[in-house]
Enzyme design. Structure first.
Site, short mmCIF file in Angstrom:
data_model
loop_
_atom_site.label_atom_id
_atom_site.label_comp_id
_atom_site.label_asym_id
_atom_site.label_seq_id
_atom_site.Cartn_x
_atom_site.Cartn_y
_atom_site.Cartn_z
N GLY A 7 0.81 -1.21 0.00
CA GLY A 7 0.00 0.00 0.00
C GLY A 7 0.84 1.26 0.00
N SER A 24 2.51 2.23 -2.87
CA SER A 24 2.58 2.69 -4.25
C SER A 24 3.88 2.38 -4.97
CB SER A 24 2.33 4.19 -4.35
OG SER A 24 1.03 4.45 -4.01
N SER A 25 4.30 1.13 -4.87
CA SER A 25 5.47 0.75 -5.65
C SER A 25 5.14 0.84 -7.15
CB SER A 25 5.93 -0.66 -5.28
OG SER A 25 4.87 -1.57 -5.39
N SER A 26 3.88 0.62 -7.51
CA SER A 26 3.53 0.69 -8.94
C SER A 26 3.64 2.12 -9.45
CB SER A 26 2.15 0.11 -9.19
OG SER A 26 1.25 0.52 -8.20
N ASP A 55 -1.41 8.61 -5.90
CA ASP A 55 -0.08 8.00 -5.76
C ASP A 55 0.95 8.73 -6.62
OD1 ASP A 55 -1.66 6.22 -4.43
OD2 ASP A 55 -1.59 4.66 -5.97
C1 GLA Z 1 -4.66 3.28 -4.17
C2 GLA Z 1 -4.95 4.03 -5.48
C3 GLA Z 1 -5.13 5.53 -5.21
C4 GLA Z 1 -6.16 5.79 -4.12
C5 GLA Z 1 -5.86 4.91 -2.89
C6 GLA Z 1 -6.93 4.99 -1.85
O1 GLA Z 1 -3.44 3.69 -3.65
O2 GLA Z 1 -3.91 3.82 -6.39
O3 GLA Z 1 -5.49 6.19 -6.42
O4 GLA Z 1 -7.45 5.60 -4.59
O5 GLA Z 1 -5.70 3.54 -3.24
O6 GLA Z 1 -7.05 6.27 -1.34
#
Ligand code: GLA
Length: 366
Positions: A108, A110-112, A156
């Site tokens: 969670g 955001s490695s992508s 992200d």
């Molecule tokens: C992921 C998604 C984001 C956002 C979050 C939740 O990280 O990539 O765009 O929606 O979930 O807030």
């Protein structure tokens, strides 16, 4: 051969869960961990992507001319960016890129997005195009929407690009505006992974997005950002859509109040908002898990902790904990050992500082 190096950090979401694709508000920050890419142009029409972390699938080779096909691994993110840029008629060519990362995937963080952002920076410099930070962020999110198939918002990618050391980012997703809010130096963050691999979450994520747009439609607004609690209470929304909308409306409100608390240095109330946010995820949005709930409950009864919540999409991954800087080390150890004792799972704790956003690390070197 001219090699270029770029870095894009991961991010932590502090408040504003699933608000981005609802045109809402988010408070987030870039973290020190991220993806580093080194690359150079090739003149043989071959795009060669490789990682130092990808296990068996650590290498992907495609021809610049071919239609890219998803392979379900890390390489979909850079190829998605390339595909979107090609569709937008940017003049590009073949290249070589080697990725390394110290961001745990599936946590969670955001490695992508860090893969996408590092790629677009590399390509912009290698092939000489220049776009605003917001345009770069949007192109990366389109890559995820259109190529990878996750209907995420821009949180992200914006966080990775706009992060600033010792600052949180206040993002208005509808107006596409970012404001920096300074974060007190005596406070710190812990990111605690729950240690349970989560199942494929893309489907449930996309389903939440659909439920939110259905709730907005029934409330007669374009985005849930434009709805308020009074309107929701008066409406005849079915229970599920009502809870989804209550989460988003509540989160938007918590972000706005959170910015005020941050600006006035009221971290105790800021922490309480984080914990309320988690409760809303658990009850209304149903994107928590028993492990994340346990972690939040352990964290919030640990000395020095002011609040805790899941961070990012949910359905597994990690929680973020607001803790006084002087207590952070001890708090991390206590949370990890108590969690292991009560769940049997091993967590992973990262002490985390709010960090600068993505950058091109050097000019060309030979
Ligand atoms: C992921 C998604 C984001 C956002 C979050 C939740 O990280 O990539 O765009 O929606 O979930 O807030």
């Amino acid at each position: 051969m001219d090699v270029l190096h770029c870095f894009a950090p991961g991010r932590v979401e502090l408040l504003g869960n699933h608000t981005d694709y609802n045109g809402g508000y988010v408070l987030s920050a870039a973290i020190q961990q991220g993806v580093r890419v080194s690359g150079f142009r090739r003149d043989d029409g071959v795009i060669r992507l490789s990682t130092l972390f990808g296990g068996e699938n650590h290498r992907r080779e495609v021809s610049f001319e071919e239609v890219f096909v998803k392979s379900g691994d890390w390489s979909d993110y850079p190829l998605g960016v390339l595909e979107v840029l090609r569709n937008n008629r940017h003049s590009l060519g073949a290249f070589d890129a080697v990725y390394d990362s110290d961001l745990p995937s599936g946590a969670g963080l955001s490695s992508s997005a860090a893969l996408e952002v590092s790629t677009i920076l590399l390509l912009s410099k290698l092939f000489g195009f220049s776009l605003s930070g917001m345009d770069l962020a949007k192109l990366c999110s389109y890559a995820e929407n259109q190529f990878v198939g996750v209907q995420c918002g821009i949180l992200d990618q914006v966080s990775s690009l706009f992060g600033k050391r010792d600052h949180a980012l206040f993002l208005d997703c509808l107006r596409e505006k970012v404001r920096l809010v300074s974060f007190p130096h005596d406070m710190s963050l812990l990111i605690v992974q729950c240690g349970v691999p989560h199942a494929l979450v893309d489907g449930v994520y996309n389903a939440r997005r659909l439920q939110c747009s259905e709730a907005a439609r029934q409330l007669g607004v374009d985005f849930l950002r434009d709805a308020d609690m009074t309107q929701l209470e008066k409406s005849r929304l079915p229970d599920l859509e009502r809870r989804r909308a209550a989460h988003i409306i509540g989160e938007n409100d918590r972000v706005l109040r959170g910015v005020e608390f941050l600006e006035s240095g009221n971290m105790a109330d800021f922490g309480r908002l984080m914990t309320t946010s988690h409760e809303s995820s658990r009850v209304n949005f149903e994107n928590s898990t028993p492990e994340l709930d346990l972690l939040v409950s352990i964290a919030t009864s640990t000395k020095g902790v002011l609040g805790a919540r899941l961070t990012g999409g949910g359905f597994g991954g990690a929680i973020v904990v607001l803790v006084s800087r002087e207590d952070r080390h001890q708090a991390g150890n206590l949370i990890a050992s108590e969690y292991e004792r009560r769940s049997g799972h091993q967590s992973h704790v990262m002490e985390c500082d709010l960090a600068d956003g993505a950058l091109i690390e050097n000019g060309f070197v030979s």
